[in-house]
Design a protein around this motif. Sequence first.
Motif, PDB file in Angstrom:
ATOM      1  N   HIS A 280      -9.085   1.611  -3.668  1.00  0.00           N
ATOM      2  CA  HIS A 280      -9.462   2.010  -2.607  1.00  0.00           C
ATOM      3  C   HIS A 280     -10.192   3.281  -2.637  1.00  0.00           C
ATOM      4  O   HIS A 280     -10.227   4.111  -3.715  1.00  0.00           O
TER       5      HIS A 280
ATOM      6  N   SER B  47      -7.984  -1.521   0.141  1.00  0.00           N
ATOM      7  CA  SER B  47      -6.997  -0.600   0.021  1.00  0.00           C
ATOM      8  C   SER B  47      -6.412  -0.780  -1.451  1.00  0.00           C
ATOM      9  O   SER B  47      -6.808  -1.807  -2.042  1.00  0.00           O
ATOM     10  N   ASN B  48      -5.469  -0.070  -1.768  1.00  0.00           N
ATOM     11  CA  ASN B  48      -4.975  -0.149  -3.449  1.00  0.00           C
ATOM     12  C   ASN B  48      -4.221  -1.344  -3.593  1.00  0.00           C
ATOM     13  O   ASN B  48      -4.180  -2.131  -4.557  1.00  0.00           O
TER      14      ASN B  48
ATOM     15  N   THR C  53       0.945  -1.265  -0.115  1.00  0.00           N
ATOM     16  CA  THR C  53      -0.020  -0.063   0.022  1.00  0.00           C
ATOM     17  C   THR C  53       0.811   1.307  -0.006  1.00  0.00           C
ATOM     18  O   THR C  53       2.003   1.325   0.443  1.00  0.00           O
ATOM     19  N   PHE C  54       0.322   2.301  -0.562  1.00  0.00           N
ATOM     20  CA  PHE C  54       1.002   3.895  -0.256  1.00  0.00           C
ATOM     21  C   PHE C  54       1.204   3.718   1.337  1.00  0.00           C
ATOM     22  O   PHE C  54       2.072   4.511   1.384  1.00  0.00           O
ATOM     23  N   THR C  55       0.332   3.404   2.105  1.00  0.00           N
ATOM     24  CA  THR C  55       0.394   3.557   3.608  1.00  0.00           C
ATOM     25  C   THR C  55       1.742   2.792   3.951  1.00  0.00           C
ATOM     26  O   THR C  55       2.537   3.504   4.963  1.00  0.00           O
TER      27      THR C  55
HETATM   28  O1  LIG Z   1      -2.287   3.121   1.116  1.00  0.00           O
HETATM   29  C1  LIG Z   1      -3.105   2.613   0.265  1.00  0.00           C
HETATM   30  O2  LIG Z   1      -2.751   2.114  -0.733  1.00  0.00           O
HETATM   31  C2  LIG Z   1      -4.507   2.954   0.546  1.00  0.00           C
HETATM   32  O3  LIG Z   1      -5.203   2.080   0.053  1.00  0.00           O
HETATM   33  C3  LIG Z   1      -4.911   4.306   0.772  1.00  0.00           C
HETATM   34  C4  LIG Z   1      -4.566   5.310  -0.185  1.00  0.00           C
HETATM   35  C5  LIG Z   1      -5.958   5.562  -0.654  1.00  0.00           C
HETATM   36  C6  LIG Z   1      -5.837   6.581  -1.813  1.00  0.00           C
HETATM   37  C7  LIG Z   1      -4.310   7.218  -1.899  1.00  0.00           C
HETATM   38  C8  LIG Z   1      -3.481   7.212  -0.893  1.00  0.00           C
HETATM   39  C9  LIG Z   1      -3.598   5.825   0.065  1.00  0.00           C
END
Ligand SMILES: O=C(O)C(=O)Cc1ccccc1
Length: 310
Positions: free
Chosen positions: A107, A132-133, A13-15
């Motif tokens: 997401h 989530s992505n 994830t981007f997270t």
């Molecule tokens: O972290 C992620 O990949 C997510 O799903 C959350 C999210 C959604 C859109 C932009 C950045 C993070």
Amino acid sequence: MPASYAYLGPEGTFTEVALRTLPEAATRELVPMVSVPAALDAVRSGEAEAAFVPIENSVEGGITTTLDELVAGEPLMIYREVLLSITFALLVRPGTKLSEIKTVTAHPAAQPQVRNWLKANLPDAVWESAASNADGARLVQEGRYDAAFAGEFAAARYGLKALETGIHDAENAQTRFVLVGRPARPAAPTGADKTSVVLWQRDDHPGGLRDLLGEFAVRGVNLMLLQSRPTGAGIGNYCFCIDAEGHISDRRVAEALMGLKRICLQVRFLGSYPRADVEPNGVRDLPPGTSDGEFMGAADWVARCQDGRF
Ligand SMILES: O=C(O)C(=O)Cc1ccccc1
């Protein structure tokens, strides 16, 4: 076993990328969770030391699942924030052509960031939300959807190919993430801090919101986020999530919070933490009369008046 940080997973994830930019993440076990509520519950139950979750993006504003979790339930506190610039890649199983894509997933917060691109390039594709992505990428790998919008870095993790990269409707789209833990003493002020609170009005009256905002305004406290969220008690019932510039140990912020505590039904303190968008001590000049010295000088003067020593 090292203390663990739960984050919105799965891997890729981007997270996760944003979390790994925090130096303290290197010494923690990073545990992917299926959702933001699951990550925050892991903190509430003591299973995780902290959780790292998205809270706001520059295209659509607050990420409501996260705000609603912080507004309700057992109190939690924000300790750090991270800003990440986001562009998406369109990930497919190797061999899939653009013309073959009938279903896309990501997401929900990704949708406003890729809407124009979708309209121009895949106008007939059906959108389904993913947890989530990276979870969207995993579902494409499993064959549930034809394509996912995710970070390009997620392609290798899920055996996918990036058919297109650099997808972003808005230039410089950023997502803000926060590290959330159980309530404790906030980190010391850095000179460039942010304070997050949730406010519930005592009653509905003309100018009610103006009264709340006035507590910040008269003390020279700038606001950085204002998002209303339904309280669940019926149409027209809202609480207000607010990010204000400054630290609770700054006199102007402390006095604004005291003012709010007096006039609100409830105030939930969500933390004071360093701002990710400016260097320590890098904030603009304070409005006249709002420095700690001026607040303390004024309090001292009142005390002397009360004592007959002016
Ligand atoms: O972290 C992620 O990949 C997510 O799903 C959350 C999210 C959604 C859109 C932009 C950045 C993070």
